[in-house]
Design an enzyme around this catalytic site. Structure first.
Site, short mmCIF file in Angstrom:
data_model
loop_
_atom_site.label_atom_id
_atom_site.label_comp_id
_atom_site.label_asym_id
_atom_site.label_seq_id
_atom_site.Cartn_x
_atom_site.Cartn_y
_atom_site.Cartn_z
N SER A 193 9.37 -2.48 -11.97
CA SER A 193 8.32 -3.26 -12.60
C SER A 193 7.23 -2.35 -13.16
CB SER A 193 7.69 -4.21 -11.58
OG SER A 193 6.53 -4.81 -12.12
N TYR A 226 3.12 -4.59 -3.50
CA TYR A 226 4.32 -4.75 -4.33
C TYR A 226 4.47 -3.56 -5.26
CZ TYR A 226 7.02 -6.95 -8.20
OH TYR A 226 7.91 -7.25 -9.20
N1 LIG Z 1 8.99 -12.25 -12.95
C1 LIG Z 1 8.32 -11.18 -13.33
O1 LIG Z 1 7.29 -11.29 -14.03
C2 LIG Z 1 8.80 -9.81 -12.96
C3 LIG Z 1 8.13 -8.73 -13.53
C4 LIG Z 1 8.56 -7.45 -13.21
C5 LIG Z 1 9.63 -7.28 -12.36
N2 LIG Z 1 10.26 -8.32 -11.80
C6 LIG Z 1 11.37 -8.06 -10.89
O2 LIG Z 1 12.55 -8.70 -11.34
C7 LIG Z 1 13.40 -8.95 -10.24
C8 LIG Z 1 13.87 -10.40 -10.30
O3 LIG Z 1 12.77 -11.25 -10.10
P1 LIG Z 1 12.59 -12.73 -10.65
O4 LIG Z 1 11.42 -12.72 -11.52
O5 LIG Z 1 13.88 -13.21 -11.21
O6 LIG Z 1 12.14 -13.52 -9.37
P2 LIG Z 1 12.89 -14.13 -8.13
O7 LIG Z 1 13.64 -15.31 -8.56
O8 LIG Z 1 11.87 -14.28 -7.06
O9 LIG Z 1 13.94 -12.99 -7.74
C9 LIG Z 1 13.89 -12.21 -6.63
C10 LIG Z 1 15.26 -12.27 -6.01
O10 LIG Z 1 15.36 -11.34 -4.97
C11 LIG Z 1 16.11 -11.91 -3.94
N3 LIG Z 1 15.83 -11.33 -2.66
C12 LIG Z 1 14.64 -11.07 -2.08
N4 LIG Z 1 14.84 -10.53 -0.86
C13 LIG Z 1 16.18 -10.47 -0.69
C14 LIG Z 1 17.00 -10.01 0.37
N5 LIG Z 1 16.49 -9.52 1.49
N6 LIG Z 1 18.33 -10.08 0.22
C15 LIG Z 1 18.87 -10.58 -0.88
N7 LIG Z 1 18.15 -11.03 -1.90
C16 LIG Z 1 16.81 -10.97 -1.81
C17 LIG Z 1 15.69 -13.34 -3.93
O11 LIG Z 1 16.73 -14.08 -3.31
P3 LIG Z 1 16.54 -15.58 -2.74
O12 LIG Z 1 16.82 -16.43 -3.91
O13 LIG Z 1 17.56 -15.68 -1.70
O14 LIG Z 1 15.13 -15.67 -2.24
C18 LIG Z 1 15.56 -13.62 -5.42
O15 LIG Z 1 16.77 -14.10 -5.94
C19 LIG Z 1 12.59 -8.62 -8.99
O16 LIG Z 1 12.95 -7.33 -8.55
C20 LIG Z 1 11.17 -8.61 -9.49
O17 LIG Z 1 10.37 -7.78 -8.72
C21 LIG Z 1 9.86 -9.60 -12.10
#
Ligand SMILES: NC(=O)c1ccc[n+]([C@@H]2O[C@H](COP(=O)([O-])OP(=O)(O)OC[C@H]3O[C@@H](n4cnc5c(N)ncnc54)[C@H](OP(=O)(O)O)[C@@H]3O)[C@@H](O)[C@H]2O)c1
Ligand SMILES: Cc1cc2nc3c(=O)[nH]c(=O)nc-3n(C[C@H](O)[C@H](O)[C@H](O)COP(=O)(O)OP(=O)(O)OC[C@H]3O[C@@H](n4cnc5c(N)ncnc54)[C@H](O)[C@@H]3O)c2cc1C
Lengths: 246, 440
Positions: free
Chosen positions: A138, A151
């Site tokens: 990120s 984070y």
């Molecule tokens: N949205 C943004 O603005 C943004 C910006 C920069 C970076 N990111 C990064 O992009 C990635 C995807 O995020 P997203 O935005 O799509 O949000 P999200 O839906 O909250 O995705 C996070 C995912 O990580 C999984 N997770 C967390 N802990 C876990 C564990 N112990 N074992 C297995 N799975 C686990 C969650 O699974 P569960 O469904 O089981 O909870 C969820 O599917 C993340 O790394 C996030 O930090 C997002």
């Protein structure tokens, strides 16, 4: 052209993971979706198969179960050609400043667990001599800020890890892509008032990540404007930066 | 957040949620005052509710496909464009499609959309086998022509006011190629255009672009476009190699609001003359790819911004066959005399339609848009009047400003709709800015 190899998505339920899976499936790659409670992704699995005519399999995966990681990899139907790690946990900065268990969980979920599993894949890819690793980090890792440094610091660690991995494997034919999204409209950010021009749709990440893998890019910001924004943010002198609230 | 329909008028501050599960949706339904929103392509305020607008695009899975019958089962938030991307390469096409592919299947059912084949195949609802609808109590009811036919009937064209559509099964149509054999017929006036429609009842698709700024002799001059799905044999090389694949079109984006003055009588008249003459020169047959044929406007993303910041209003009415000629003449005269009209005015022949609350009726439909200002709002009131005088009715998916009395005067079916909504607490639970304005 050879048939596209399987793509494993760690964090297959996340909006970003799902979008990346669709983008690879659209190119004919079989998909392995790994998540906690994977069975509940059956609708997603069927949807992907229907849309893209590729095979999609589900795999139970808890990233924090460090002892189980190697077993998880061995149980996959095939060692993937590409692994995309979308696992992450935003946490709540204010609460996590007061609850160290919660803070630890955020740090482990964004750094330790993703880094370790990609490290395991790196070793196997090295033996095989091919493979691509994609880590979703990120922009938050580019500089620690009051609003999300727990984070952010974990993402910073992950970014550094990916960079080291890339350096280690560059001459071994293994490629590592670091993805540094800015704002993405997903369930992680649902309810936040994100600026439209700086916010990407998950589908855009899907497209950009497939492109980055195909073109062997090293670090991508998804929305180019973020490269500029972060360049500026990184270069603000600390004496000034510490007094800002961005 | 500030939200609007495709016409960007009106803009209303709405609480928006995007549930991903039935339980999360049920919790929203329990709050009442809810309207389901698909992809926001209705022009006006059909998919806006200040207190409780539910973005249905989280329900985005395709669930099943039967290659023997062409029946596709999807969640309501699946986009039509995604259905085409997935199934056209396998030789299937939507049975009915509106003029944009950026609509959800739920939105298509709620508006019971029509396409260029309405005269032959009817509206989308004809091809829907069943739907699952969440009612005011949060329970989900499967309905079809045989099972809960009342709810099924009122939900087609019910504009989200009978409940939330969760899933649907509908029949795709077999096609051999991704190409349309188009026949262009220049029609120097309204009578010629109507004659061309009447003579081409067998054509699968028919639609006309109509010049709404011509007065006198050329009143209603049009380009009537007929279309057939091209067969494999009708293709030549290189298209024959990949018959179900059409070239990707270039996308343009309107990045900002164009100043309103760009659209005025003079620029429109010039555009229309150019367009007609160009079309007349290309009279006859040609092969057109599916995307350019069905969705010419989709190539210009955000074209709704070309009307400037105040947005625009669509007008679409349907007139019964018997009074179509007179009614259309009166409408066109009023529009041309006011010197206001749009680049895109569309005339189409509707076939028979027998349904509870859907818009089409056998006859003709005219659709066009106007930038929103005091002059055009007054003109729209005049067009309402003319439509009423000729026994016509109005398309709710396009409306943003009609009066409640106008709707009642136009559509005796309103009484039945109200009665249906009165039962089972639907009237309080499902409301939109439009339903409030029209006291539905
Ligand atoms: N949205 C943004 O603005 C943004 C910006 C920069 C970076 N990111 C990064 O992009 C990635 C995807 O995020 P997203 O935005 O799509 O949000 P999200 O839906 O909250 O995705 C996070 C995912 O990580 C999984 N997770 C967390 N802990 C876990 C564990 N112990 N074992 C297995 N799975 C686990 C969650 O699974 P569960 O469904 O089981 O909870 C969820 O599917 C993340 O790394 C996030 O930090 C997002
Ligand atoms: C360029 C363009 C061309 C068009 N051409 C045509 C055409 O040729 N023929 C035609 O018939 N229409 C046409 N339309 C109108 C469009 O097809 C309809 O407005 C359609 O309903 C839009 O679908 P949507 O998913 O965007 O729904 P929205 O605009 O978001 O909502 C429209 C209505 O559907 C309801 N709705 C949406 N989803 C659900 C759900 N899951 N459950 C219950 N109710 C729901 C909403 O409450 C609202 O009343 C056109 C629109 C545009 C912008």
């Amino acid at each position: 052209m050879s048939t596209p190899g399987p793509v494993l998505i760690l964090g297959g339920r996340s909006d970003i993971g799902r979008a990346v899976a669709h983008a690879f499936a659209a190119k004919g790659h079989p998909i392995q979706l790994a998540a906690r409670g994977a069975a509940s992704l059956e609708t997603s699995r069927k949807d992907m198969e229907l849309r893209h005519g590729v095979s999609v399999t589900l795999h139970e995966f808890d990233a924090l179960d460090m002892a189980g990681q190697a077993g998880f990899i061995d149980a996959l139907p095939a060692l993937p050609e590409i692994v995309v790690c979308a696992v992450g946990l935003l946490g709540d900065q204010y609460d996590d400043e007061r609850d160290f268990d919660a803070a630890t969980r955020v740090m482990r979920s964004n750094f330790e667990a993703p880094a370790n599993i990609l490290g395991l894949f790196a070793n196997r890819f090295e033996t095989r001599g091919t493979g691509t690793l994609v880590g979703i980090s990120s922009v938050a890792g580019d500089r620690g800020r009051a609003s999300n440094y727990i984070y952010g610091s974990a993402k910073a660690g992950f970014t550094a890890y990916l960079s080291g991995l890339r350096n280690r494997l560059a001459r071994k034919g293994i490629h590592v892509v670091t993805v540094k999204p800015g704002f993405v409209a997903t369930s992680m950010t649902a309810g936040m008032d994100l600026p439209e021009k700086l916010t990407a749709a998950p589908e855009m990440l899907g497209e950009k990540i497939v492109q980055a893998v195909e073109r062997r890019r090293n670090v991508i910001y998804v929305k180019p404007v973020w490269a500029l924004v972060m360049l500026i943010i990184r270069n603000i002198p600390e004496a000034v930066f510490k007094k800002t609230s961005i | 957040m500030m939200l609007s329909g495709w016409g960007r008028f009106p803009r209303i501050d709405c609480q928006v949620t995007r549930p991903l599960t039935e339980d999360a949706l049920r919790a929203q339904v329990a709050k009442g005052g809810l309207i389901a929103r698909g992809n926001g392509r209705a022009y006006g305020d059909s998919a806006l509710s200040p207190g409780n607008t539910v973005d249905m695009r989280g329900f985005r899975h395709m669930l099943a496909f039967d290659a023997a019958t062409g029946v596709l089962t999807v969640e309501a938030g699946v986009l039509l464009g995604d259905v085409i991307s997935a199934f056209l390469p396998r030789g299937w096409f939507p049975p009915v499609t509106p003029g944009t592919k950026f609509v959800t299947i739920g939105g298509m059912i709620a508006a019971d959309v029509h396409g260029k084949n309405h005269h032959k195949h009817g509206s989308f609802g004809q091809f829907v086998d069943w739907i699952d609808v969440m009612g005011a109590d949060g329970a989900v009811t499967r309905c079809s022509r045989h099972e809960n036919p009342e709810l099924f009937g009122w939900t087609l064209g019910g504009m989200g006011l009978t409940g939330v559509i969760l899933r649907a099964a509908f029949r795709l149509t077999r096609v051999e190629t991704a190409w349309i054999r188009q026949t262009m017929i220049p029609a120097p006036d309204l009578d010629a255009a109507m004659a061309a429609f009447e003579a081409s009842g067998d054509a699968t698709y028919s639609v006309a672009w109509i010049d709404c700024l011509r007065l006198g002799d050329g009143l209603g001059r049009s380009l009537v476009m007929l279309g057939e799905h091209a067969t494999f044999a009708e293709l030549k090389l290189p298209e024959k190699r990949d018959p179900l694949l059409a070239p990707k079109r270039r996308r343009l984006t309107v990045p900002f609001d164009l100043p309103g003055f760009l659209l005025n009588g003079a620029t429109l008249r010039a555009f229309n003359a150019l367009y007609y003459n160009q079309g007349a020169r290309n009279a006859g047959e040609s092969l057109v790819d599916w995307d350019s044929y069905f969705y010419p406007l989709d190539a210009i993303l955000g074209w709704n911004r070309s009307y400037g910041r105040k947005g625009f209003a669509q007008f679409q009415c349907a007139l019964p066959l018997a009074s179509s000629r007179q009614g259309l003449q009166a409408l066109l005269k009023a529009i041309a005399a006011a010197g206001m009209g749009s680049f895109l005015a569309v005339l189409k022949r509707f076939g028979p339609q027998d349904s509870r609350f859907s818009f089409p009726m056998e006859g003709y439909t005219l659709a066009l848009d106007f930038p929103v200002n005091r002059g055009t709002l007054a003109l729209l009131d005049r067009l309402d009047r003319i439509t009423l005088d000729h026994g016509g009715r109005f398309y709710l998916a396009k409306d943003s400003r009609m009066r409640a009395e106008t709707l009642r005067a136009a559509d005796p079916r309103v009484a039945g709709f109200l009665e249906m909504r009165g039962a089972d607490a639907r009237a309080e639970t499902f409301t939109s800015a439009q339903s409030k304005r029209l006291t539905l």
